[in-house]
Design an enzyme around this catalytic site. Structure first.
Site, PDB file in Angstrom:
ATOM      1  N   MET A  11       0.852  -1.200   0.000  1.00 28.23           N
ATOM      2  CA  MET A  11       0.000   0.000   0.000  1.00 28.23           C
ATOM      3  C   MET A  11       0.890   1.254   0.000  1.00 28.23           C
ATOM      4  O   MET A  11       0.418   2.345   0.284  1.00 28.23           O
ATOM      5  CB  MET A  11      -0.929  -0.006   1.208  1.00 28.23           C
ATOM      6  CG  MET A  11      -1.878  -1.214   1.183  1.00 28.23           C
ATOM      7  SD  MET A  11      -3.417  -0.960   2.061  1.00 28.23           S
ATOM      8  CE  MET A  11      -2.826  -0.632   3.696  1.00 28.23           C
ATOM      9  N   TYR A  45       4.218   3.960   0.725  1.00 30.52           N
ATOM     10  CA  TYR A  45       4.941   4.619   1.813  1.00 30.52           C
ATOM     11  C   TYR A  45       6.035   3.688   2.345  1.00 30.52           C
ATOM     12  O   TYR A  45       6.052   3.296   3.502  1.00 30.52           O
ATOM     13  CB  TYR A  45       3.992   5.069   2.938  1.00 30.52           C
ATOM     14  CG  TYR A  45       4.537   6.314   3.613  1.00 30.52           C
ATOM     15  CD1 TYR A  45       4.564   7.525   2.936  1.00 30.52           C
ATOM     16  CD2 TYR A  45       5.063   6.267   4.893  1.00 30.52           C
ATOM     17  CE1 TYR A  45       5.108   8.657   3.517  1.00 30.52           C
ATOM     18  CE2 TYR A  45       5.601   7.389   5.482  1.00 30.52           C
ATOM     19  CZ  TYR A  45       5.619   8.572   4.787  1.00 30.52           C
ATOM     20  OH  TYR A  45       6.151   9.698   5.357  1.00 30.52           O
ATOM     21  N   HIS A  67       9.099   1.622   3.621  1.00 30.23           N
ATOM     22  CA  HIS A  67      10.182   1.617   4.604  1.00 30.23           C
ATOM     23  C   HIS A  67      11.021   0.374   4.319  1.00 30.23           C
ATOM     24  O   HIS A  67      10.730  -0.370   3.366  1.00 30.23           O
ATOM     25  CB  HIS A  67       9.643   1.633   6.039  1.00 30.23           C
ATOM     26  CG  HIS A  67       8.577   0.611   6.285  1.00 30.23           C
ATOM     27  ND1 HIS A  67       8.824  -0.741   6.276  1.00 30.23           N
ATOM     28  CD2 HIS A  67       7.251   0.731   6.509  1.00 30.23           C
ATOM     29  CE1 HIS A  67       7.723  -1.405   6.507  1.00 30.23           C
ATOM     30  NE2 HIS A  67       6.726  -0.535   6.641  1.00 30.23           N
ATOM     31  N   HIS A  87       9.285  -2.991   3.514  1.00 30.77           N
ATOM     32  CA  HIS A  87       8.822  -3.197   2.134  1.00 30.77           C
ATOM     33  C   HIS A  87      10.012  -3.523   1.223  1.00 30.77           C
ATOM     34  O   HIS A  87       9.933  -4.398   0.363  1.00 30.77           O
ATOM     35  CB  HIS A  87       8.171  -1.923   1.572  1.00 30.77           C
ATOM     36  CG  HIS A  87       6.912  -1.509   2.259  1.00 30.77           C
ATOM     37  ND1 HIS A  87       6.839  -0.399   3.065  1.00 30.77           N
ATOM     38  CD2 HIS A  87       5.674  -2.052   2.234  1.00 30.77           C
ATOM     39  CE1 HIS A  87       5.608  -0.272   3.512  1.00 30.77           C
ATOM     40  NE2 HIS A  87       4.876  -1.257   3.035  1.00 30.77           N
ATOM     41  N   GLN A 143     -10.238  -2.655   2.619  1.00 30.10           N
ATOM     42  CA  GLN A 143      -9.714  -3.250   3.856  1.00 30.10           C
ATOM     43  C   GLN A 143      -9.685  -2.248   5.018  1.00 30.10           C
ATOM     44  O   GLN A 143      -9.193  -2.557   6.090  1.00 30.10           O
ATOM     45  CB  GLN A 143      -8.346  -3.893   3.636  1.00 30.10           C
ATOM     46  CG  GLN A 143      -7.209  -2.928   3.355  1.00 30.10           C
ATOM     47  CD  GLN A 143      -5.938  -3.669   2.955  1.00 30.10           C
ATOM     48  OE1 GLN A 143      -5.807  -4.149   1.838  1.00 30.10           O
ATOM     49  NE2 GLN A 143      -4.982  -3.768   3.875  1.00 30.10           N
ATOM     50  N   LYS A 155       5.216  -9.519   9.650  1.00 30.69           N
ATOM     51  CA  LYS A 155       4.640  -8.631  10.679  1.00 30.69           C
ATOM     52  C   LYS A 155       3.122  -8.797  10.719  1.00 30.69           C
ATOM     53  O   LYS A 155       2.519  -8.853  11.775  1.00 30.69           O
ATOM     54  CB  LYS A 155       5.007  -7.175  10.440  1.00 30.69           C
ATOM     55  CG  LYS A 155       4.470  -6.304  11.581  1.00 30.69           C
ATOM     56  CD  LYS A 155       4.958  -4.901  11.518  1.00 30.69           C
ATOM     57  CE  LYS A 155       4.280  -4.101  10.458  1.00 30.69           C
ATOM     58  NZ  LYS A 155       2.862  -3.813  10.731  1.00 30.69           N
ATOM     59  N   VAL A 208      11.253  -6.651   9.733  1.00 30.97           N
ATOM     60  CA  VAL A 208      12.420  -5.762   9.801  1.00 30.97           C
ATOM     61  C   VAL A 208      12.158  -4.785  10.952  1.00 30.97           C
ATOM     62  O   VAL A 208      11.076  -4.198  11.037  1.00 30.97           O
ATOM     63  CB  VAL A 208      12.619  -4.999   8.479  1.00 30.97           C
ATOM     64  CG1 VAL A 208      13.825  -4.066   8.569  1.00 30.97           C
ATOM     65  CG2 VAL A 208      12.812  -5.989   7.329  1.00 30.97           C
ATOM     66  N   SER A 259       4.319   1.489   8.207  1.00 37.32           N
ATOM     67  CA  SER A 259       4.005   2.825   7.676  1.00 37.32           C
ATOM     68  C   SER A 259       3.298   3.656   8.740  1.00 37.32           C
ATOM     69  O   SER A 259       3.388   4.877   8.760  1.00 37.32           O
ATOM     70  CB  SER A 259       3.106   2.705   6.446  1.00 37.32           C
ATOM     71  OG  SER A 259       3.765   1.940   5.463  1.00 37.32           O
TER      72      SER A 259
HETATM   73  O1  PAF Z   1      -0.013  -5.681   3.842  1.00 36.19           O
HETATM   74  C1  PAF Z   1      -0.454  -4.797   3.077  1.00 36.19           C
HETATM   75  O2  PAF Z   1       0.188  -3.783   2.821  1.00 36.19           O
HETATM   76  C2  PAF Z   1      -1.841  -4.974   2.471  1.00 36.19           C
HETATM   77  O3  PAF Z   1      -2.709  -5.579   3.359  1.00 36.19           O
HETATM   78  C3  PAF Z   1      -1.825  -5.709   1.128  1.00 36.19           C
HETATM   79  C4  PAF Z   1      -1.331  -7.141   1.281  1.00 36.19           C
HETATM   80  C5  PAF Z   1      -0.942  -4.963   0.147  1.00 36.19           C
HETATM   81  C6  PAF Z   1      -3.228  -5.765   0.543  1.00 36.19           C
HETATM   82  O4  PAF Z   1      -3.746  -4.502   0.306  1.00 36.19           O
END
Ligand code: PAF
Length: 283
Positions: A30, A32, A34, A37, A61, A149, A176, A186
């Site tokens: 999603m 942003y 760090h 990711h 979500q 996480k 991490v 984030s």
């Molecule tokens: O973990 C996330 O950032 C979100 O839940 C995902 C897996 C990208 C789904 O929107």
């Protein structure tokens, strides 16, 4: 690195690569970014020929009272970071590209998507499972990479992959942490300086429980959860949402810690910021 916004463009680039015999890795995000990711992206770059990152703040979500509108975004910075670690394609669709008007289909799971984070976020995992299944269908990756996480999310994604017969290897990437132990998120961006030091209580409680299990062979889950909860409740700005010791596969609470168990916790800081973390209770 290619940046595309439509499903058609993403599919065209990916099918060219597939035609050249390349394996494809998908890192759903999603944004942003760090280092957590970037670690997912590095794992994909190491393991596959072409890495696709989806960058989509998935509205389904988020609950009505949650932080969808203010969720941190930094498209330019994200693309620069993804490019630096060797990502090949960033797919950043608008919501109507993913959810066509009048869409009706959802993916929801029975057992694994209840309890733990689902108690405080009703509908959250249906939103996650639906968007992940859509991204899997768009990209058709060989491997997809998710952080440990969000352990309940990872377990749900493994289950939906099996249940819906996706032929995709799901790779869980270890958490991490900042130098002091705080799990990267984030949402850490929302923390004030004083909150930043207070929220370490969650990491410390999990670490205390892991230490008791591994170094002192304590095996009674209730006793350890009580100790962890007492530690967390000393933090005046933190509300404990849950602290639970579960079997890693079923995510059911255990009373005796044996085999592959994990402690999972969530706190809310000053009613605003929800943080989660977890640790394995085995080596
Ligand atoms: O973990 C996330 O950032 C979100 O839940 C995902 C897996 C990208 C789904 O929107």
């Amino acid at each position: 690195m290619i940046i595309v916004t439509s499903v058609a463009e993403a599919r065209a680039a990916i099918s060219r690569w597939r035609g050249d015999g390349c394996s494809i890795g998908l890192v759903p995000t999603m944004g942003y970014f760090h280092d957590g990711h970037l670690e997912l992206m590095r794992a994909s770059v190491r393991q596959t020929d072409k890495t696709v990152v989806s960058l989509f703040v998935n509205p389904t979500q988020f609950g009505p009272e949650e932080d969808l509108e203010v969720y941190p975004r930094d498209l330019e910075g994200d693309c620069a970071k993804a490019s630096q670690v060797g990502v090949d394609l960033v797919f950043r669709p608008q919501p109507n590209e993913i959810y066509s008007p009048g869409h009706q289909t959802e993916v929801s799971l029975a057992g694994l998507a209840s309890g733990l984070c689902a108690d405080d976020r009703p509908g959250h995992f249906t939103g996650v499972a639906t968007v992940v299944a859509k991204l899997f269908n768009i990209v058709l990756p060989d491997f997809a990479f998710f952080g440990e996480k969000d352990f309940q999310q990872l377990r749900i994604i493994r289950q939906l992959t099996e249940d819906l017969n996706f032929s995709i290897g799901i790779v869980g990437v270890p958490i991490v942490r900042e130098a002091d132990g705080l799990a990267m998120s984030s949402r850490n961006y929302y923390l004030s300086e004083s909150e930043r030091s207070e929220v370490l209580v969650l990491y410390r409680a999990l670490h205390h429980i892991r230490h008791k299990v591994l170094e002192e062979q304590v095996a009674k889950a209730d006793e350890l959860i009580n100790q962890g909860a007492v530690m967390i409740k000393k933090c005046v700005s933190c509300t404990l949402e849950y602290l639970s010791i579960v079997d890693e596969k079923s995510l059911q609470a255990v009373s005796d810690i044996e085999g592959k168990c994990r402690v999972l916790g969530a706190i809310r800081v000053n009613q605003r910021i929800r943080l989660i973390d977890n640790m394995a209770l085995y080596r």
